[in-house]
Scaffold this motif. Structure first.
Motif, short mmCIF file in Angstrom:
data_model
loop_
_atom_site.label_atom_id
_atom_site.label_comp_id
_atom_site.label_asym_id
_atom_site.label_seq_id
_atom_site.Cartn_x
_atom_site.Cartn_y
_atom_site.Cartn_z
N GLN A 688 -3.70 0.57 -20.28
CA GLN A 688 -2.77 0.48 -19.32
C GLN A 688 -2.78 1.33 -17.80
O GLN A 688 -2.32 2.52 -18.21
N SER A 689 -3.37 1.53 -16.57
CA SER A 689 -2.74 2.84 -15.79
C SER A 689 -1.66 3.35 -16.38
O SER A 689 -0.24 2.88 -16.76
N THR A 690 -1.11 4.70 -16.41
CA THR A 690 0.10 5.58 -16.09
C THR A 690 1.42 5.06 -15.36
O THR A 690 2.16 4.74 -15.61
N GLN A 691 0.93 4.24 -14.47
CA GLN A 691 1.47 3.84 -13.31
C GLN A 691 1.87 2.23 -13.11
O GLN A 691 2.93 2.01 -13.25
N LYS A 693 1.92 1.46 -16.13
CA LYS A 693 3.36 1.55 -18.03
C LYS A 693 4.90 2.46 -17.58
O LYS A 693 5.66 1.64 -17.42
N ARG A 694 4.46 3.09 -16.01
CA ARG A 694 5.63 3.45 -15.11
C ARG A 694 6.77 2.32 -14.81
O ARG A 694 7.92 2.43 -14.58
N LYS A 695 5.70 1.15 -14.32
CA LYS A 695 6.20 0.36 -13.30
C LYS A 695 7.58 -0.64 -15.15
O LYS A 695 8.43 -1.00 -14.66
N GLU A 696 6.29 -0.56 -15.60
CA GLU A 696 6.88 -1.39 -16.37
C GLU A 696 8.68 -0.87 -17.31
O GLU A 696 9.63 -1.81 -17.33
N LYS A 697 8.46 0.20 -17.51
CA LYS A 697 9.50 0.94 -17.37
C LYS A 697 10.36 0.86 -17.32
O LYS A 697 11.57 0.64 -17.28
N LYS A 698 10.49 1.21 -15.48
CA LYS A 698 11.51 0.78 -14.58
C LYS A 698 12.23 -0.57 -14.15
O LYS A 698 13.03 -0.82 -15.08
N GLU A 699 11.24 -0.89 -14.51
CA GLU A 699 11.45 -2.84 -15.21
C GLU A 699 12.28 -3.30 -16.26
O GLU A 699 13.54 -3.77 -15.89
N ALA A 700 12.18 -3.16 -17.42
CA ALA A 700 12.71 -2.64 -18.48
C ALA A 700 14.01 -2.41 -18.68
O ALA A 700 15.20 -2.63 -19.02
N LEU A 701 13.95 -0.63 -17.22
CA LEU A 701 15.54 -0.34 -17.79
C LEU A 701 16.48 -1.09 -16.30
O LEU A 701 17.61 -1.03 -15.94
N GLY A 702 16.02 -2.40 -16.11
CA GLY A 702 16.82 -2.97 -15.12
C GLY A 702 16.49 -2.15 -13.72
O GLY A 702 17.60 -2.51 -13.14
N LYS A 703 15.74 -1.62 -13.21
CA LYS A 703 15.99 -0.61 -11.90
C LYS A 703 15.57 -1.39 -10.93
O LYS A 703 14.48 -2.74 -10.90
N SER A 704 15.92 -1.16 -9.78
CA SER A 704 15.70 -1.68 -8.54
C SER A 704 14.13 -2.03 -7.98
O SER A 704 13.90 -0.80 -8.13
#
Lengths: 756, 351
Positions: A688-691, A693-704
């Motif tokens: 995956q692209s780094t972005q 991955k970052r997005k996924e991480k953000k979603e997993a953390l429950g951020k808006s």
């Protein structure tokens, strides 16, 4: 017979759990109901006792439910239920083999419940459960009982150590082991003791005595259990402690951030409070003094007798039934005991001889054990034939490289502990292997060489001695150590610490603009005044240290930080004069020591703080590293020295250390190389692209999501209408829209969360 | 993009809920099996037609085994079968199965949850020969006592009836078997909530609470649930006390020995063979040791002594309270009082 209508209340009445609930709320009013049910229990018990194995469970209310009910409300009617615990214990201990499993579990659970209600005491409960644990053939019951016994011991030791209970249980366990040495029942004693040791509930010598008894038993399982305890029990304990301190890490910053953003309500506030409480609790725990726990080896009474008994019973004895693996374990234990306590078992060394061939399975373990069993009080002539044999069998040009390196490592480990066991011809011969082509062998030979440069340089050939050793030999500084000679009892590197302190002080004085050396006459009278702030100074000094070779100083700074929290304020109170006087006193103390070569009095005149001790260790490390070395080598040397220091004297020598770098000499296959390269990285199945991955991480953390993202995701059908209408707006409409936009901005968005 | 969208829809399809619509038939599930076909005959590969019907005795034991069936109707039907089998057997012939086999199966049914089963059980018990039941009554009594204090009112009621049956069939055995006297009496008094006030105050520390509970005890239990249960229990209590305290009329006449036996013989009845089975059971030579409650009290004097020492006060209090209540309950209580008087009038306290 017509159907009778059943009232709702009556239906509810025919329910034990409901009755239980009512009784708990108002015991005196429901006394009659309880009496009825208690006599029901008694009758059911009689019926049950008629045929315990074929307990009928087809009634509406089973015996099990009644037991549960009575156990739950028994604290409300202590007079009536006096006999109840005895009944249960009787049933359990007589019929536990034939009871139906569910009923059995219920009885055990009820007994534990009665214990929690303080109707019976712990020792009664344990004296009931433990014999069953030993005798029962049912695995599930054993698991249940073990867990219950353990948890009961834990709870009764939770607030304060219940010495009386512990003592009785320990006696029971000890007697169990002593009564029948051949039976495997003793395994339960081993298991229980080990578990309690691990949880630091039993930390005294009695538990160790139990394990000692277990190690000397006749049953293999019990022996192995006991030996394993000595070899790994303490490590297990430390690991558990680390684990417990690691878990439930609360990210305070994140929670605070969330609190600032998210909607505030009571639930969130409560969560916040909880998080704060856990963090505080953790910090308090961290600040608590470390409980002083002695390892099992140090709590042992009569280690010499124990080691001799183990050796003669399990190793020398021809009739011992242990297999090689188990024997190795016992051997490890014996050799560790010998090495740690410097015991003398002469026959142990000749026992090793027949195992020292490369064909012997797990020979490296034997070598490690041999090295472990060697210490400075073993006569060199006992060890010498062993070294000779290792050299003959393992170290030759014909032998495989792994074997040679293992042999060299073993010889080195032995000679670290008893350098006198080596003769110079053999040494010179072995050192020649550093010219070998194999890297593992080279490293091992170099290790031996560097060892003898320190401890016996005169045995080496002249060109192998190295610059330092040769110089010190010539000047006569280095003396050969004799057998049994002990160095002066002093703290190693104490002089270094003293010197460092002195230098620090001078530096500070220079910073302040005072002369480096100053005489003072007030030293005497300030003695008392200084006593409470000497700790402060040390802590500060450590903080200030700048120009030193920095070897793993992270630790040290932590400690000094925690030290100087409080005293720093105190320091401000004390006027300059006092501190000056303190320094002066130090200077005066220093002078005579510098001139004469007598041992430092620092340790005898004052108490060393934790900060002092870490500094001491640091200094010792840096002193051992030759500063003349080039920077790259110096770094490596520092690492090695640190690793050497990190190894505690109590730590065992393992077979892996004997094997050493043998893995280097083995040519690895491609698969192995790939596996080695991959070892550090986490497995990435998805590219995956780094972005992303970052997005996924953000979603997993429950951020808006950001507004931009929302706009991008918006269903285009929803935007369609607005888009169409936008172009057709009249001028007035457009003006309104713009005004509304400005207005909205002032309000702070559509919902207007400003001004609330 | 296209293929992944398709995949996504495919995946979703598995979890779609079928839409139900009014007036339309329910959509068939995927695992539906069509069973609408008809056939005139079914051919079985192997079939056996036994010409001989199962024998009476095998049917009897089959139904006996069905008594522990899960379904209550099955249990009831089996009981009915057993009842007819027992009742219709030719007079004088033995039971198809010995009573020692029957009773262990029947006893748990006293605590059965279904009403029909229990009433049918009573019918069966009535049909059994009284003589054969006598040695086993102790076992039955265990279950009856459990039934008397059962949580469910229906079971309590039918257990009372069963006790009445037991008292009718073998009164002597009921009161003299092991644990039969004290335990049963205690159980009956618990059901009636008749307690010895002295014991109660020692058990409870507060005097006020004892007043409260004793006033509830006078109200004769959970009256709302079943109006006639206390009356039934009182009747049973009266019968029980009569059986235990009042000696049988035959024994009453203590005619002088001289008139019964000619001169040289004395105390002959003491030396004769015992009339009851298991005559030395009260010695309890082989069983577990018994306490006072589980002991056998064969002689009426023993029972009187026990009654006087442990129960009389509680019973008298209960009788007084019950008489005051009047009505049906009052009459039944009065009967109990009369029995007690009758039974205890020849008892004198020996110290």
């Amino acid at each position: 017979m017509p159907k009778r209508k059943v009232g709702a209340l009556e239906k509810i009445d025919a329910d034990l759990s409901n009755l239980q609930y009512k009784i708990r709320r108002d015991p005196s009013s429901y006394k009659d109901d309880f009496e009825g049910q208690y006599s029901q229990y008694e009758h059911q018990r009689e019926i049950f006792l008629q045929a315990p194995s074929s307990a009928t469970e087809d009634g509406i209310v089973s015996f099990r439910d009644l037991i549960d009910f009575v156990a739950h409300v028994s604290d409300c009617y202590p007079q009536h239920t006096k006999q109840f615990p005895q009944d249960l214990m009787g049933i359990l201990s007589v019929y536990h083999e034939e009871l139906e499993p569910e009923l059995r579990e219920k009885i055990v659970g009820s007994l534990v419940l009665l214990r929690r209600k303080d109707i019976i005491d712990s020792s009664t409960l344990l004296h009931t459960l433990f014999p069953i644990l030993i005798t029962t053939p049912s695995k599930s019951l054993r698991a249940l009982l073990f867990q219950k016994i353990l948890s009961d011991l834990r709870t009764s030791n939770a607030s304060a150590t219940n010495h009386k209970l512990n003592r009785t249980i320990q006696t029971v366990l000890y007697n169990l082991l002593g009564a029948d040495r051949a039976s495997p029942k003793g395994l339960w004693a081993v298991k229980l003791t080990r578990e309690l040791w691990k949880r630091q509930i039993w930390t005294e010598s009695k538990a160790v005595e139990i394990m000692k008894e277990a190690a000397l038993a006749d049953n293999e399982k019990v022996i192995v259990g006991g030996v394993h305890f000595f070899l790994g029990g303490d490590k297990e304990r430390e690991e558990l402690e680390d684990e417990s301190s690691d878990d439930e890490a609360v990210d305070m910053g994140r929670i605070k951030h969330q609190m600032a953003i998210n909607k505030k309500n009571k639930k969130k506030a409560r969560m916040m409070e909880q998080a704060v409480a856990t963090v505080k609790k953790k910090e308090r725990k961290k600040k608590q003094p470390h409980p002083l726990n002695f390892s099992a080896f140090h709590l042992l009474h009569d280690p010499q007798g124990f080691a001799e008994a183990l050796f003669s019973k399990h190793l020398q004895n021809r009739r011992s039934k242990l297999n090689l693996e188990q024997k190795l374990l016992v051997l490890q234990l014996v050799s560790r005991l010998v090495g740690l306590h410097k015991l003398t078992i002469m026959s142990l060394y000749s026992y090793f001889i027949k195992f020292l061939t490369p064909r012997q399975p797990s020979v490296t373990s034997f070598l490690a054990s041999l090295a472990q069993a060697t210490h400075s009080l073993v006569p060199p002539d006992v060890i010498e034939p062993l070294i000779q044999k290792i050299a003959n069998e393992f170290v030759s040009e014909a032998a495989a490289t792994e074997i040679a390196s293992a042999g060299l490592n073993a010889i080195r480990e032995i000679c670290v502990r008893q350098p006198l066991a080596m003769n110079d011809t053999l040494l010179q011969d072995l050192v020649m292997y550093r010219k070998s082509k194999d890297k593992g062998v080279v490293m091992a030979a170099k290790g031996l060489l560097s060892l003898y440069r320190e401890v016996g340089a005169d045995m080496l050939k002249k060109r192998d001695r190295g610059k330092e050793a040769a110089m010190s030999l010539r000047s006569g500084q280095r003396k050969e150590q004799r057998f049994g000679e002990e160095g002066l009892g002093e703290i190693e590197g104490l002089a270094l610490l003293e010197k460092w302190k002195e230098e620090e002080r001078q530096r500070q004085r220079l910073e302040k603009g005072l002369p480096a050396e100053q005489e003072s006459d007030k030293e005497e009278e300030d003695e008392e005044g200084n006593l409470d702030d000497w700790e402060v100074e040390e802590a500060q000094d450590t903080d200030d240290s700048g120009g030193w070779i920095n070897v793993e100083s992270g630790n040290e700074i932590d400690i000094s930080d925690s030290d100087d929290d409080k005293p720093r304020t105190k320091r401000t109170k004390i006027d300059d004069e006092a501190s000056k006087a303190d320094e002066d006193k130090e200077n005066v103390d220093k002078k005579p020591e510098a001139t004469t070569e007598k041992p430092s009095t620092l340790a005898t005149t004052r108490i060393l703080t934790p900060a002092d001790l870490t500094k001491l260790q640091e200094l010792r490390l840096s002193a051992s590293i030759n500063s003349a070395l080039p920077a790259s080598q110096r770094k490596r040397a520092a690492q090695q020295a640190a690793a050497l220091q990190a190894r505690h004297a109590d730590d065992p020598l393992t077979a892996a250390e004997i094997e050493g770098l043998a893995s280097l000499s083995k040519r690895s296959t491609k698969v192995e190389k790939i596996a080695l390269a991959r070892a550090g990285k986490s497995d990435e199945s998805v590219h995956q692209s780094t972005q992303a991955k970052r997005k996924e991480k953000k979603e997993a953390l429950g951020k808006s999501t950001t507004n931009r993202e929302k706009a991008r995701k918006k269903n285009f059908l929803m935007t369609l209408g607005k888009g169409k209408a936008k172009g057709k707006r009249s001028l007035v409409q457009q003006g309104r829209v713009l005004k509304a936009h400005i207005e909205r901005g002032k309000r702070g968005g559509k919902k207007g969360n400003k001004g609330k | 993009m296209g293929s992944s969208a398709k995949k996504r829809t495919d995946k979703k399809k598995d979890f779609n809920k079928p839409k139900l619509k009014v007036g339309k038939s329910r959509p068939k599930p995927t695992n539906f099996t069509d069973t609408s076909f008809k056939s005139k005959s079914i051919v079985l590969a192997h079939q056996s037609i036994t010409t001989t019907a199962p024998t009476q005795s095998s049917q009897f034991s089959h139904h006996l085994s069905l008594l522990s069936s899960k379904s209550s109707t099955q249990r009831r039907d089996s009981l009915a079968y057993l009842t007819t089998a027992v009742a219709s057997r030719p007079a004088g012939s033995p039971l198809p199965q010995p009573i020692s086999v029957l009773l262990p199966k029947l006893n748990p049914l006293i605590l059965d949850g279904a009403n029909g089963v229990r009433s049918q059980l009573l019918l069966l018990l009535r049909a059994l020969p009284a003589k054969e039941i006598e040695p086993h009554i102790g076992q039955v009594l265990l279950y009856i006592r459990a039934g008397l204090t059962h949580l469910a009112a229906d079971i309590r009621s039918s257990a009372t009836e069963t006790l009445l049956w037991a008292l009718e069939t073998c009164p002597d055995e009921v009161v003299s078997c092991a644990g039969g006297w004290i335990k049963t009496l205690k159980c009956l008094l618990t059901v009636l909530h008749w307690h010895d006030p002295v014991q109660r105050t020692t058990a409870l520390t507060g005097g006020g609470t004892s007043n409260w509970t004793s006033s509830k005890a006078a109200g004769l239990g959970n009256a709302g649930a079943k109006g006639n249960l206390p009356v039934k229990t009182l009747n049973v209590l009266a019968a029980f006390l009569r059986a235990g305290l009042v000696p049988a009329p035959g024994e009453r006449e203590n005619t002088p020995f001289q008139s019964k036996w000619p001169f040289p013989l004395r105390h002959v009845e003491c030396h004769m063979l015992p009339k009851r089975s298991n005559a030395f059971a009260h010695l309890n030579l082989f069983g577990a040791p018994r306490d006072e409650e589980g002991e056998m009290y064969i002689e009426p004097e023993d029972r009187q002594r026990i009654f006087h020492r442990r129960f009389q006060r509680a019973v008298n209090m209960g009788v007084e309270a019950g008489k005051r209540e009047g009505g049906e309950v009052g009459r039944a209580t009065a009967a109990v009082g009369k029995t007690v008087e009758e039974g205890m009038n020849d008892f004198e306290v020996d110290t």
